[in-house]
Motif scaffolding. Structure first.
Motif, PDB file in Angstrom:
ATOM      1  N   SER B   7      80.307  90.464  13.484  1.00 15.94           N
ATOM      2  CA  SER B   7      81.109  91.673  13.610  1.00 15.94           C
ATOM      3  C   SER B   7      82.514  91.431  13.071  1.00 15.94           C
ATOM      4  O   SER B   7      83.019  90.297  13.147  1.00 15.94           O
ATOM      5  CB  SER B   7      81.182  92.112  15.086  1.00 15.94           C
ATOM      6  OG  SER B   7      81.811  91.116  15.867  1.00 15.94           O
ATOM      7  N   PRO B   8      83.123  92.472  12.484  1.00 12.32           N
ATOM      8  CA  PRO B   8      82.525  93.759  12.201  1.00 12.32           C
ATOM      9  C   PRO B   8      81.573  93.681  11.019  1.00 12.32           C
ATOM     10  O   PRO B   8      81.606  92.708  10.265  1.00 12.32           O
ATOM     11  CB  PRO B   8      83.741  94.621  11.870  1.00 12.32           C
ATOM     12  CG  PRO B   8      84.706  93.658  11.257  1.00 12.32           C
ATOM     13  CD  PRO B   8      84.520  92.363  12.009  1.00 12.32           C
ATOM     14  N   ARG B   9      80.734  94.663  10.817  1.00 11.83           N
ATOM     15  CA  ARG B   9      79.845  94.690   9.665  1.00 11.83           C
ATOM     16  C   ARG B   9      80.595  95.130   8.407  1.00 11.83           C
ATOM     17  O   ARG B   9      80.251  94.743   7.304  1.00 11.83           O
ATOM     18  CB  ARG B   9      78.675  95.625   9.926  1.00 11.83           C
ATOM     19  CG  ARG B   9      77.747  95.176  11.052  1.00 11.83           C
ATOM     20  CD  ARG B   9      76.967  93.902  10.697  1.00 11.83           C
ATOM     21  NE  ARG B   9      76.361  93.958   9.387  1.00 11.83           N
ATOM     22  CZ  ARG B   9      75.229  94.554   9.106  1.00 11.83           C
ATOM     23  NH1 ARG B   9      74.552  95.162  10.060  1.00 11.83           N
ATOM     24  NH2 ARG B   9      74.736  94.530   7.875  1.00 11.83           N
ATOM     25  N   VAL B  19      92.780  88.316   9.280  1.00  8.42           N
ATOM     26  CA  VAL B  19      91.495  88.937   9.611  1.00  8.42           C
ATOM     27  C   VAL B  19      90.613  87.885  10.262  1.00  8.42           C
ATOM     28  O   VAL B  19      90.574  86.727   9.809  1.00  8.42           O
ATOM     29  CB  VAL B  19      90.791  89.462   8.342  1.00  8.42           C
ATOM     30  CG1 VAL B  19      89.407  90.005   8.679  1.00  8.42           C
ATOM     31  CG2 VAL B  19      91.632  90.517   7.658  1.00  8.42           C
ATOM     32  N   THR B  20      89.896  88.287  11.293  1.00 11.52           N
ATOM     33  CA  THR B  20      88.921  87.389  11.917  1.00 11.52           C
ATOM     34  C   THR B  20      87.555  88.051  11.936  1.00 11.52           C
ATOM     35  O   THR B  20      87.413  89.186  12.390  1.00 11.52           O
ATOM     36  CB  THR B  20      89.338  87.009  13.350  1.00 11.52           C
ATOM     37  OG1 THR B  20      90.560  86.272  13.292  1.00 11.52           O
ATOM     38  CG2 THR B  20      88.277  86.128  14.001  1.00 11.52           C
ATOM     39  N   LEU B  21      86.588  87.318  11.417  1.00 12.25           N
ATOM     40  CA  LEU B  21      85.185  87.758  11.449  1.00 12.25           C
ATOM     41  C   LEU B  21      84.471  86.951  12.530  1.00 12.25           C
ATOM     42  O   LEU B  21      84.560  85.721  12.553  1.00 12.25           O
ATOM     43  CB  LEU B  21      84.531  87.537  10.091  1.00 12.25           C
ATOM     44  CG  LEU B  21      85.226  88.189   8.892  1.00 12.25           C
ATOM     45  CD1 LEU B  21      84.477  87.866   7.601  1.00 12.25           C
ATOM     46  CD2 LEU B  21      85.360  89.686   9.078  1.00 12.25           C
ATOM     47  N   ALA B  22      83.770  87.654  13.384  1.00 13.97           N
ATOM     48  CA  ALA B  22      83.108  86.993  14.499  1.00 13.97           C
ATOM     49  C   ALA B  22      81.657  86.673  14.164  1.00 13.97           C
ATOM     50  O   ALA B  22      80.983  87.411  13.436  1.00 13.97           O
ATOM     51  CB  ALA B  22      83.169  87.861  15.741  1.00 13.97           C
ATOM     52  N   CYS B  23      81.177  85.558  14.715  1.00 13.86           N
ATOM     53  CA  CYS B  23      79.779  85.155  14.593  1.00 13.86           C
ATOM     54  C   CYS B  23      79.327  84.607  15.941  1.00 13.86           C
ATOM     55  O   CYS B  23      79.975  83.697  16.485  1.00 13.86           O
ATOM     56  CB  CYS B  23      79.605  84.097  13.517  1.00 13.86           C
ATOM     57  SG  CYS B  23      77.912  83.476  13.387  1.00 13.86           S
ATOM     58  N   ASP B  73      79.734  80.445  19.359  1.00 11.82           N
ATOM     59  CA  ASP B  73      80.615  81.208  18.468  1.00 11.82           C
ATOM     60  C   ASP B  73      81.302  80.350  17.409  1.00 11.82           C
ATOM     61  O   ASP B  73      81.763  79.245  17.699  1.00 11.82           O
ATOM     62  CB  ASP B  73      81.696  81.918  19.289  1.00 11.82           C
ATOM     63  CG  ASP B  73      81.109  82.898  20.282  1.00 11.82           C
ATOM     64  OD1 ASP B  73      81.127  82.587  21.487  1.00 11.82           O
ATOM     65  OD2 ASP B  73      80.615  83.946  19.835  1.00 11.82           O
ATOM     66  N   LEU B  74      81.408  80.913  16.203  1.00 15.74           N
ATOM     67  CA  LEU B  74      82.184  80.283  15.141  1.00 15.74           C
ATOM     68  C   LEU B  74      82.941  81.384  14.410  1.00 15.74           C
ATOM     69  O   LEU B  74      82.458  81.929  13.407  1.00 15.74           O
ATOM     70  CB  LEU B  74      81.291  79.518  14.162  1.00 15.74           C
ATOM     71  CG  LEU B  74      82.051  78.693  13.118  1.00 15.74           C
ATOM     72  CD1 LEU B  74      82.723  77.476  13.766  1.00 15.74           C
ATOM     73  CD2 LEU B  74      81.117  78.226  11.989  1.00 15.74           C
ATOM     74  N   PRO B  75      84.106  81.778  14.903  1.00 13.82           N
ATOM     75  CA  PRO B  75      84.872  82.818  14.211  1.00 13.82           C
ATOM     76  C   PRO B  75      85.512  82.291  12.943  1.00 13.82           C
ATOM     77  O   PRO B  75      85.969  81.150  12.883  1.00 13.82           O
ATOM     78  CB  PRO B  75      85.934  83.211  15.248  1.00 13.82           C
ATOM     79  CG  PRO B  75      86.065  82.008  16.130  1.00 13.82           C
ATOM     80  CD  PRO B  75      84.719  81.343  16.155  1.00 13.82           C
ATOM     81  N   LEU B  76      85.538  83.142  11.926  1.00 14.54           N
ATOM     82  CA  LEU B  76      86.146  82.801  10.641  1.00 14.54           C
ATOM     83  C   LEU B  76      87.432  83.603  10.505  1.00 14.54           C
ATOM     84  O   LEU B  76      87.410  84.833  10.613  1.00 14.54           O
ATOM     85  CB  LEU B  76      85.195  83.155   9.493  1.00 14.54           C
ATOM     86  CG  LEU B  76      85.726  82.939   8.073  1.00 14.54           C
ATOM     87  CD1 LEU B  76      85.835  81.440   7.770  1.00 14.54           C
ATOM     88  CD2 LEU B  76      84.828  83.620   7.041  1.00 14.54           C
ATOM     89  N   GLY B 109      75.507  89.881   7.836  1.00 15.72           N
ATOM     90  CA  GLY B 109      76.616  89.929   6.895  1.00 15.72           C
ATOM     91  C   GLY B 109      77.759  90.834   7.334  1.00 15.72           C
ATOM     92  O   GLY B 109      77.558  91.798   8.083  1.00 15.72           O
ATOM     93  N   SER B 110      78.933  90.498   6.834  1.00 19.48           N
ATOM     94  CA  SER B 110      80.136  91.312   7.052  1.00 19.48           C
ATOM     95  C   SER B 110      80.778  91.565   5.702  1.00 19.48           C
ATOM     96  O   SER B 110      81.143  90.613   5.006  1.00 19.48           O
ATOM     97  CB  SER B 110      81.132  90.594   7.965  1.00 19.48           C
ATOM     98  OG  SER B 110      80.615  90.405   9.257  1.00 19.48           O
TER      99      SER B 110
END
Lengths: 113, 115
Positions: B7-9, B19-23, B73-76, B109-110
């Motif tokens: 998330s987010p997609r 920006v942080t993309l969550a996994c 979790d591994l946020p990018l 994917g995001s």
């Protein structure tokens, strides 16, 4: 969904025919190879793998062939179905150092009725 | 069922923003990976982790960071987003090291657009 690969090489086949997707890998030290399938809007999905001590491996409707002499890998899909339409990636793993999975650019398979 | 979710997609952001993309994965896999996918480049490895508190740089890590405070979790994080980081980002996990299996389980994917 997420779609990429609009300008990828495309293989067009008729439903029911066999498909052969080819891949050339770059590193002679690679000893483990994997094929992934990516449907439109989805993440890649593992299909089949092969190690360098083999030259052929079969799965359900799929066969992977490895030719280490010319660093070539192929994926054969028997009796291709519309659900096989996707982008196919080969990937290689370098032995030694830290193992890293390297993906090729991909080939789009289009199955026509 | 166990799964891996991102998330987010879809996200649109501006140059310079963080920006942080969550996994998040529920398989209890030790190994997690972030890839970016661009036309003509296949998937390229950004960062990866082989366990809690372990993080490693991939082939295109500049401008990105990750942290692994738990197994799931591994946020990018993109510290200061650039237009060159417009891409589709995929998170993946595996239960064994790459020497044992090349089977990674990918999220959906995001898609990130940096204006």
């Amino acid at each position: 969904g997420e779609s990429v690969g609009l300008h990828l090489p495309t293989l067009s086949v008729q439903e029911g025919d066999n498909s052969i997707i080819n891949c050339a890998y770059s590193n002679s030290a690679s000893d483990y190879f994997i094929w992934y399938k990516q449907e439109s809007g989805k993440g890649p999905q593992f299909i089949i793998d092969i190690r360098s001590n083999m030259d052929k491996r079969q799965g359900q409707r799929v066969t992977v062939l490895l030719n280490k002499t010319v660093k070539h890998l192929s994926l054969q899909i028997a009796a291709t179905q519309p659900g096989d339409s996707a982008v196919y990636f080969c990937a290689e793993i370098f032995s030694g150092g830290y193992n890293k999975l390297i993906f090729g650019a991909g080939t789009r398979l289009a199955v026509h009725p | 069922d166990a799964e891996i979710t991102q998330s987010p997609r879809h996200k649109i952001t501006e140059t310079g923003r963080q920006v942080t993309l969550a996994c998040h994965q529920t398989w209890n896999h030790n190994n997690m990976f972030w890839y970016r996918q661009d036309l003509g480049h296949g998937l390229r490895l950004i960062h990866y982790s082989y366990g809690v508190q372990d993080t490693n740089k991939g082939e295109v890590s500049d401008g990105y960071s990750v942290s692994r405070s738990n197994t799931e979790d591994l946020p990018l994080t993109l510290e200061s987003a650039a237009s060159s980081q417009t891409s589709v980002y995929f998170c993946a996990s595996s239960d064994q090291g790459l020497a044992n299996t090349g089977e990674l389980f990918f999220g959906e994917g995001s898609r990130l657009t940096v204006l």
